[in-house]
Scaffold this active site. Structure first.
Site, PDB file in Angstrom:
ATOM      1  N   CYS A 217       0.841  -1.206   0.000  1.00 51.44           N
ATOM      2  CA  CYS A 217       0.000   0.000   0.000  1.00 51.44           C
ATOM      3  C   CYS A 217       0.872   1.251   0.000  1.00 51.44           C
ATOM      4  O   CYS A 217       1.754   1.402   0.851  1.00 51.44           O
ATOM      5  CB  CYS A 217      -0.932   0.012   1.205  1.00 51.44           C
ATOM      6  SG  CYS A 217      -1.963   1.497   1.270  1.00 51.44           S
TER       7      CYS A 217
ATOM      8  N   LYS B 236       1.662  -9.444  -0.546  1.00 49.98           N
ATOM      9  CA  LYS B 236       1.506  -8.557  -1.702  1.00 49.98           C
ATOM     10  C   LYS B 236       2.452  -7.366  -1.557  1.00 49.98           C
ATOM     11  O   LYS B 236       2.469  -6.705  -0.523  1.00 49.98           O
ATOM     12  CB  LYS B 236       0.059  -8.062  -1.815  1.00 49.98           C
ATOM     13  CG  LYS B 236      -0.239  -7.294  -3.096  1.00 49.98           C
ATOM     14  CD  LYS B 236      -1.728  -7.034  -3.254  1.00 49.98           C
ATOM     15  CE  LYS B 236      -2.056  -6.497  -4.648  1.00 49.98           C
ATOM     16  NZ  LYS B 236      -1.501  -5.186  -4.927  1.00 49.98           N
TER      17      LYS B 236
END
Length: 319
Positions: free
Chosen positions: A100, A140
């Site tokens: 993010c 991720k």
């Protein structure tokens, strides 16, 4: 495609997106054929402090197996405890957000800030894997922090060694956010460097994009993010194209409106009418994009206060 002991129906995955991939979105995405849907990112500390809003995000009613819950944080011990909580509440896989780019996440050393601290990232993965034995842990992350510190390959090796069952790689640096072009070459390099499944992410807008990503990188799975906003049919189009190399017809205006209305109904069911009506504004804009008269209708929807008002406004586009 297989992640640890979990076999997916197909390699097309709905990417985790804050403010987007809630229960309503995930149910519709799975109905449209994606093999796995990942939740919005959930804070480790919010889970540990039993934050009511965060716990409401773990509403998995009517959702298909398997379900992946994404958590974020920067403390290995807290992340392990958070992982145990989401598994107790029904997660079949736990995904760790290390990609993010938003400032409020990064300033706390979370999200893509962890790409500047691979050693800590490895410790977080180790802690989470240890806390939830038998449950696959995925990670991720991005190409790197910036073009001067591209370290996705090294990073992938570290999280694999720490016990990750699969990795998802977004082909942009943190500094790019979502601008420019995704670098699929880095996904190919990660695939060559690790033995676990690699999921490619970035710039999949069409079924043809999905095939190009698979063929050019050798990756095992495709993660679809912004291309599916207001367009969940992209999942079934990709799955069909992978199987048959033929394009499905696009959804009709009626199908788009009916799906938007169903999306709203599911949101009301999960969040109550007041919150759902407010959050539906952006989804309505995405669902109606390109339909004649949609720009004017979007302005009216932004003034709507009830579920029925939005339903009536959406249906008016078809008359």
């Amino acid at each position: 495609m297989q992640i640890g002991p979990i076999k997916l129906d197909n390699p097309v995955i709905a990417a985790p997106m804050a403010g987007v991939t809630d229960r309503a979105f995930r149910i519709i995405a799975r109905e449209q054929g994606c093999g796995l849907a990942v939740t919005e990112m959930v804070s480790d500390l919010a889970l540990l402090y039993a934050n009511p809003r965060t716990y409401r995000m773990l509403d998995f009613r009517e959702e298909k197996y398997p379900l992946s819950v994404q958590i974020f944080g920067s403390n290995p011990d807290a992340m392990g405890k958070a992982a145990a909580i989401v598994v107790e509440r029904g997660a079949h896989l736990v995904d760790i957000n290390m990609g993010c780019p938003t400032p409020k996440i990064v300033k706390n050393g979370e999200g893509s800030a962890l790409m500047k601290n691979p050693e800590l990232a490895g410790k977080i993965v180790e802690s989470v894997v240890k806390a939830i034995p038998g449950i696959p842990v995925t990670v991720k992350f991005r190409k790197g922090w910036d073009e001067d510190s591209v370290n996705a390959v090294e990073f992938a090796r570290i999280v694999e060694a720490a016990g990750a069952s699969a990795v998802s790689v977004h082909g942009r640096t943190r500094n790019q956010f979502y601008s420019g072009k995704a670098d699929w070459k880095i996904i190919e390099q990660v695939k060559a460097a690790v033995a676990v499944p690699v999921i490619g992410n970035g710039d999949v807008w069409t079924p043809q994009d999905a095939v190009r990503l698979l063929e050019s990188t050798g990756c095992d799975g495709i993660m679809v993010g912004r291309g599916a906003m207001g367009n969940p049919w992209l999942f079934r189009q990709i799955v069909h194209f992978l199987q048959c190399r033929e394009e499905l017809a696009p959804p009709t205006a009626r199908e788009r409106i009916d799906t938007a209305i169903r999306h709203l109904e599911l949101m009301v069911e999960s969040k109550g009418e007041h919150v759902a009506v407010f959050e539906m504004r952006k989804h309505a804009a995405w669902y109606t994009k390109g339909i004649r008269g949609a720009a004017r209708i979007r302005e009216i929807i932004n003034q709507a206060r009830t579920q029925q008002e939005i339903v009536d406004i959406l249906n008016s586009l078809l008359h």
